[in-house]
Every structure is written in structure tokens, then in C-alpha cells.
Scaffold this active site. Structure first.
Site, short mmCIF file in Angstrom:
data_model
loop_
_atom_site.label_atom_id
_atom_site.label_comp_id
_atom_site.label_asym_id
_atom_site.label_seq_id
_atom_site.Cartn_x
_atom_site.Cartn_y
_atom_site.Cartn_z
N GLY A 23 51.67 50.20 43.24
CA GLY A 23 50.53 50.75 42.53
C GLY A 23 49.72 51.69 43.41
O GLY A 23 48.49 51.72 43.34
N HIS A 24 50.41 52.50 44.24
CA HIS A 24 49.72 53.36 45.20
C HIS A 24 48.92 54.47 44.55
O HIS A 24 48.05 55.06 45.18
CB HIS A 24 50.74 53.98 46.18
N GLY A 26 47.03 54.09 41.85
CA GLY A 26 45.89 53.54 41.13
C GLY A 26 44.64 53.44 41.99
O GLY A 26 44.59 53.93 43.13
N LEU A 27 43.64 52.78 41.46
CA LEU A 27 42.33 52.70 42.09
C LEU A 27 42.38 52.05 43.48
O LEU A 27 41.99 52.65 44.48
CB LEU A 27 41.39 51.93 41.16
N GLY A 29 45.22 50.84 45.11
CA GLY A 29 46.37 51.29 45.89
C GLY A 29 46.12 52.62 46.59
O GLY A 29 46.49 52.79 47.76
N SER A 120 41.35 38.55 39.48
CA SER A 120 40.25 39.23 38.80
C SER A 120 39.12 38.25 38.57
O SER A 120 39.34 37.06 38.32
CB SER A 120 40.73 39.80 37.46
N SER A 121 37.90 38.75 38.61
CA SER A 121 36.74 37.89 38.35
C SER A 121 36.71 37.39 36.91
O SER A 121 36.01 36.41 36.62
CB SER A 121 35.45 38.64 38.67
N CYS A 122 37.46 38.03 36.01
CA CYS A 122 37.50 37.56 34.62
C CYS A 122 38.23 36.23 34.48
O CYS A 122 38.21 35.60 33.42
CB CYS A 122 38.12 38.60 33.70
N TYR A 149 44.59 38.70 29.90
CA TYR A 149 44.64 39.25 31.26
C TYR A 149 44.25 38.19 32.28
O TYR A 149 44.89 38.06 33.33
CB TYR A 149 43.70 40.45 31.35
N LYS A 153 46.51 36.71 35.43
CA LYS A 153 46.05 36.74 36.82
C LYS A 153 45.96 35.33 37.42
O LYS A 153 46.25 35.12 38.60
CB LYS A 153 44.71 37.46 36.91
N PRO A 177 38.79 40.33 43.72
CA PRO A 177 37.70 41.30 43.79
C PRO A 177 36.91 41.30 42.49
O PRO A 177 37.43 41.01 41.43
CB PRO A 177 38.44 42.63 43.98
N HIS A 193 37.37 50.63 32.56
CA HIS A 193 36.35 49.63 32.82
C HIS A 193 34.97 50.26 32.68
O HIS A 193 34.82 51.47 32.64
CB HIS A 193 36.52 49.02 34.22
N ARG A 223 26.81 42.73 36.12
CA ARG A 223 28.08 42.86 36.81
C ARG A 223 27.87 43.22 38.27
O ARG A 223 26.93 43.93 38.63
CB ARG A 223 28.94 43.97 36.14
N ASP A 285 29.21 41.85 24.55
CA ASP A 285 28.79 42.09 25.93
C ASP A 285 29.84 41.65 26.93
O ASP A 285 29.83 42.11 28.08
CB ASP A 285 27.50 41.31 26.24
#
Length: 335
Positions: A23-24, A26-27, A29, A120-122, A149, A153, A177, A193, A223, A285
Site C-alpha cells: 500500500g505504498h 496510500g496515505l 504507505g 483502526s480506532s473504530c 470494517y 481489523k 492509529p 474520511h 475525533r 454522527d
């Protein structure tokens, strides 16, 4: 430099090590790729999606067998905001689980020395006490808008922990993260997001001189945002240090949160949008608050460096330079 404690340990990276970034583009990566390049690493393995299908187990295993990466950062996967999660729940759970299992099993089979996996924090319960500690995982049900999701994770996190327990080592390092942002994020106003979507919406509204921007929910949800460069820095810290005694998984946050309404006002001001902001109360929300307790990683010497204001400014400037400019050009062509 932050990479201290380089003792004679087989799973501590050095600058001659080969490292594969899944995933280089992406955000996260791309931030790690920039960091490694800046630090003088040359043995970096990357593959575009057209070159390596991470959903195909045989292709992934063949790549690992041929290239033998020593270190892996698994930053690939299907991500998106609330709307995307609601519209494509099966894609989110199936694709992420497939990618995770393919890479984790190939890494284990080929004796990768250390692998960083991003949760993920979700994954945390919707109504979790704040700030959320790693021990709060699985103490309640995650927020429903991103449940598939979150399940995917959680499966990845516990696959890492199960491999470590069964193999008797700490090779697989699950990191959680909070909301990551920065260059190369998905700035689609519908699929991205919240932070990146807001940048896109306000920039477009300014260019097209809209009198108002309509946003989901009440704006009261809070958040915590962490810049991708800080995430890359944390990865380097984990790769360069002996973490054999570190309790896993580890949270990774900035240490403070803001309301979505506050975030929207900051981005509106940054973009130069002077219209009204309307909140669509019929829309969800999501979780009321997501603030992480990052004491575990702080205890081994890592702390974030990028403030939210500085991160917003640099991210908005990157967006205008790389993406927003095309909107301006298209605007000119249509008049």
C-alpha cells in the site's frame, strides 16, 4: 535520532534491510516511503496494484518467496468514511480480511523478521470510556456504521497476536492509529474520511461560490487526528527498536481530540470559504468520541510531532497543489 537501543537482536531493522510496503501509494504507505527514502534506505520493495494483486493468495506468496522481504508494513486495504462503509459493507469485510490473511500468512511462511499491521480506532466499543486503552477492545460492540470494517481489523489484530503466541515471538506488531490524515489521502467528498472529505467540500464550495455547505450529523462528535508523517515516524521507532517486552497491540494517537464542528470551522477558514455551514441532523454522527490512550508507545519513547493546525495547513496546501488545482483549471475551462 529516535532509533535507539539497537542491540544485537535479529528482528531490529538496519539501513541495509529489505522492507516491503504494502500500500505504498496510500496515505500511510506513502508517508513511510518518504521517511525511509529520506533516511537513506534503498532496499525498499513496492508494487503497484496492477503488478501484485493482494487479494490473490498465490500471487502474494510468489512475491514473498521470490523477494524475501525482511520487514513488512501492511498499509494496504479498503478504507472509507461512513457513507462508503454503509454502501459497501461486504466489500469492506471481505477484501480487508483477504488481504490481511494473504500477507500475514506469506510473511510467516517466509520468516519475515518483523511486520507492522494497522488496526483502526473504530474497533473499540461505540460507548467506550475515554481515552480508550488497548484493554478496552472487545468489551462492547463497535459503532454500527463501520462494523464490517471493524470486524475485519479485529481479525487482523488477533491473527497477529495468535501468531506471536503460537510462535513464541513478537514478529507481528499490531498498531492502532486514530484518524490518520495527510498527503495522498482519499479526498473524495463522499468516500473519504471526515477530514479529507471536509477539505474537498470546502475547497470546491469556495471555488464555485456556494452559499452553504451541508455536513452530516450534529457536529458534536469528537475525533482525534494523527498526521501520516507521525505514523511513519512511529513505524520507524517500532522497527528500529527492541520491542520484545512491549505489550501488544499499541495505540497511536496525537493525545487530544476536537469536535467535527470545530474541525469544519478550521478547514472553512483555511480554505477561504465564507458561506454558511448547515448540519443534516438526519445523518449519523458515528461514535460520539474516539480518543486513544497512547501510553504504551509513549512509554518506549515515541511522541507525535505534528500539531493539528500545522498538519491541516500542510495537508490543505498539498491538496490545492496536487488535486485542487485541477478543479480550478476545470472551472476556468467551463466559463
Amino acid at each position: 535520532m529516535f532509533y535507539i537501543n539497537q542491540m544485537a537482536c535479529s528482528n531490529i531493522m538496519n539501513k541495509n534491510s529489505s522492507i516491503y510496503i504494502a500500500g505504498h501509494g496510500g496515505l500511510i504507505g506513502s508517508a513511510l516511503l518518504r521517511k525511509l527514502s529520506t533516511e537513506g534506505f534503498e532496499n525498499i520493495l513496492v508494487r503497484a496494484r496492477s503488478e501484485l494483486d493482494l487479494l490473490n493468495y498465490h500471487c502474494v506468496m510468489d512475491f514473498f518467496c521470490k523477494n524475501k522481504p525482511e520487514y513488512v508494513v501492511l498499509a494496504a486495504g479498503k478504507v472509507g468514511g461512513i457513507e462508503s462503509n454503509q454502501n459497501y459493507p461486504a466489500d469492506f469485510i471481505v477484501e480487508n480480511i483477504q488481504i490481511q490473511l494473504n500477507i500475514l500468512s506469506a510473511a510467516r511462511e517466509n520468516n519475515v523478521r518483523k511486520l507492522i499491521f494497522f488496526g483502526s480506532s473504530c474497533m473499540y466499543p461505540r460507548d467506550c470510556k475515554q481515552p480508550m486503552s488497548e484493554n478496552d477492545l472487545l468489551t462492547g460492540k463497535p459503532e454500527g456504521t463501520s462494523l464490517p470494517y471493524a470486524i475485519a481489523k479485529l481479525a487482523g489484530i488477533h491473527t497477529c497476536l495468535a501468531y506471536n503466541k503460537q510462535d513464541g515471538n513478537q514478529r507481528f506488531v499490531p498498531v492502532i492509529p486514530n484518524s490518520v490524515y495527510g498527503p495522498n489521502d482519499n479526498f473524495d467528498a463522499r468516500a473519504g474520511h471526515v477530514l479529507s472529505a471536509l477539505i474537498s467540500k470546502f475547497h470546491k464550495a469556495k471555488l464555485e461560490e456556494h452559499p452553504k455547505v451541508v455536513l452530516w450529523g450534529t457536529g458534536s462528535a469528537r475525533r482525534e487526528f494523527v498526521h501520516a508523517d507521525d505514523v511513519a515516524d512511529a513505524c520507524m521507532h517500532l522497527l528500529f527498536n527492541d520491542i520484545s517486552s512491549l505489550e501488544l497491540p499499541v495505540n497511536l494517537g496525537s493525545g487530544y481530540d476536537v469536535s467535527i464542528k470545530d474541525l469544519a470551522l478550521r478547514i472553512a477558514k483555511l480554505s477561504g470559504f465564507n458561506g454558511d455551514i448547515h448540519w443534516d441532523l438526519a445523518k449519523p454522527d458515528g461514535s460520539p468520541q474516539k480518543l486513544l490512550n497512547s501510553a504504551r508507545i509513549n512509554a518506549i519513547g515515541w511522541f507525535p510531532k505534528v500539531s493539528l493546525d500545522d498538519g491541516l495547513l500542510s495537508t490543505y496546501e498539498w491538496y490545492v497543489r496536487e488535486i485542487g488545482r485541477s478543479l480550478t483549471e476545470n472551472e476556468g475551462e467551463s466559463t
